[in-house]
Enzyme design. Structure first.
Site, PDB file in Angstrom:
ATOM      1  N   HIS A 138      65.693 -33.986   5.198  1.00 28.41           N
ATOM      2  CA  HIS A 138      65.819 -33.439   6.542  1.00 28.41           C
ATOM      3  C   HIS A 138      64.741 -32.051   6.868  1.00 28.41           C
ATOM      4  CE1 HIS A 138      67.815 -32.737  10.045  1.00 28.41           C
ATOM      5  NE2 HIS A 138      68.851 -32.438   9.924  1.00 28.41           N
ATOM      6  N   ASP A 165      63.950 -35.015  11.441  1.00 30.37           N
ATOM      7  CA  ASP A 165      65.211 -34.657  11.975  1.00 30.37           C
ATOM      8  C   ASP A 165      66.281 -35.943  12.075  1.00 30.37           C
ATOM      9  OD1 ASP A 165      63.730 -32.379  12.633  1.00 30.37           O
ATOM     10  OD2 ASP A 165      62.741 -33.038  14.391  1.00 30.37           O
TER      11      ASP A 165
END
Length: 408
Positions: free
Chosen positions: A379, A383
């Site tokens: 992450h 995204d």
């Protein structure tokens, strides 16, 4: 005349290995370039071949010992003089085995004894677990050696015939409890460290979706015979998912990128690491330039790596690199999982088993062959929107393979 056997070059930045197995014992004849020992490095198993023909007279390192490049691990007596070498020569005369080393002998070559005492640890455990006589198993490993897969296949055949497969340990007294301590292989230790490192250093997250496999299964059933006849390899599902992944990675470059220091490195090529099961653990050889390959090229590359993994002949070059990974837990019956990324990569696609499930199509409940797919990602660089979009692209390409032809 005596010839020393030395540890060969192991690969870039690799300076040491562990003696995994002795494939030849003192007193046995060896041919030129015949494998006499197997070394385990952080990534692959490497065989040490005999530099001359003769008789193996000495083993100077024991199973489990750590050896460095150019270290002398054995001595071969050349020619007729070597024939007089005593068969009972003691192994590891110059290098006693460490206290923690597992008391395991080398796996048998073709024609050798298949007594459990000379099987590899994994094979010996499988033999005891399934209650299979190793003498009845035909080895498919290198030089006819028995692998764990051979034991499992023999157990399945025995079960299908209706014969009992009760492990020998069951006959032991009820109050007898047993333990076996086997030192972790260098490869297994590396796998453990890398997976733990991935959890600690990356911000891991997984997104899921499901795929209707009807179209791909129909295409595969329609063309599999002519495909194999023309290309000499079977048409599987992995080539479809590899091609679908290429579409997703081209559309969402972050999924094909890596973090290096404080920079993000984007790749304009797609090298896919394909997770395959090897006797010593899971390995991920790299299929390079998948974005430029045909379905047949992908299938051939994966088949070749699968064969090399089973034989233990993968090289360091086979394992180096990779920008994305596909792991197929479905071959083992897995319904759903959260795969872990393969550092320094930023994402991994997990495939699972196909099963008929009720789904709604055009307001009607119908039965379709469905598969859950998962995308685990870092992450820090990817995204949630990008991850979900990438997985959705893969789903749509599999459900409508025409997209793979028109790059949509």
């Amino acid at each position: 005349m005596s010839t020393e056997v030395k540890v060969p070059t192991l690969g870039e930045s690799v300076s040491e290995a562990t003696i995994g197995q002795w494939l030849k014992q003192p007193g046995e004849t060896v041919a030129l370039d015949e494998p006499i020992a197997s070394l385990e490095t952080d990534k692959v198993a490497i065989e040490v071949n005999a530099p001359v023909a003769g008789v193996l007279s000495q083993q100077l390192a024991a199973v489990g010992d750590t050896v460095t490049v150019s270290a002398i691990i054995a001595v071969i007596e050349e020619g007729a003089a070597g024939a007089a070498a005593p068969k009972a020569a003691a192994p590891a005369a110059a290098a006693p085995a460490p206290v923690a080393a597992a008391p395991v002998a080398a796996a048998p070559a073709a024609g050798e004894s298949t007594d459990p005492a000379v099987l590899s640890p994994a094979v010996r455990r499988a033999v005891l677990e399934y209650g299979i006589d190793p003498a009845t198993i035909k080895g498919t490993g290198k030089d006819g050696r028995i692998t764990k897969e051979d034991v499992v296949a023999a157990a399945q055949t025995k079960a299908a015939s209706g014969a009992p497969t009760v492990p020998a340990a069951v006959a032991a007294p009820a109050n007898e409890r047993r333990e076996e301590r086997v030192k972790m292989t260098r490869l297994r230790q590396t796998i453990a460290k890398r997976l733990k490192s991935a959890q600690e250093n990356a911000a891991l997250l997984t997104t899921f979706n499901d795929v209707d496999m009807s179209a791909v299964m129909e295409a595969r059933n329609r063309f599999k015979d002519s495909f194999e006849k023309k290309h000499g390899v079977k048409l599987g599902f992995m080539s479809f998912f590899a091609k679908a992944s290429v579409l997703a990675l081209k559309d969402i470059p972050a999924v094909n990128a890596q973090i290096q220091g404080d920079e993000i490195v984007y790749h304009d090529y797609v090298d896919i690491s394909v997770a395959v099961s090897a006797p010593n653990g899971l390995v991920v050889p790299v299929v390079r330039d998948v974005d430029k390959m045909s379905f047949a090229g992908i299938e051939k590359a994966i088949a070749d790596y699968g064969k090399k993994a089973k034989e233990g002949s993968l090289t360091m070059a086979d394992m180096t690199g990779g920008t994305f990974t596909i792991s197929n837990g479905g071959v083992f019956g897995g319904l759903m999982s959260t795969p872990i990324i393969n550092p320094p990569q930023s994402a991994v696609l997990g495939l699972h088993r196909i099963e008929d499930r009720p789904v709604v199509r055009n307001g009607q409940i119908v039965i379709r062959p469905m598969m859950y797919i998962a995308l685990s990602y870092d992450h820090r660089i990817i995204d949630g929107r990008e991850a979900v979009t990438a997985l959705k692209t893969i789903k749509e390409a599999i459900e409508d393979p025409t997209r793979l032809l028109i790059d949509l």
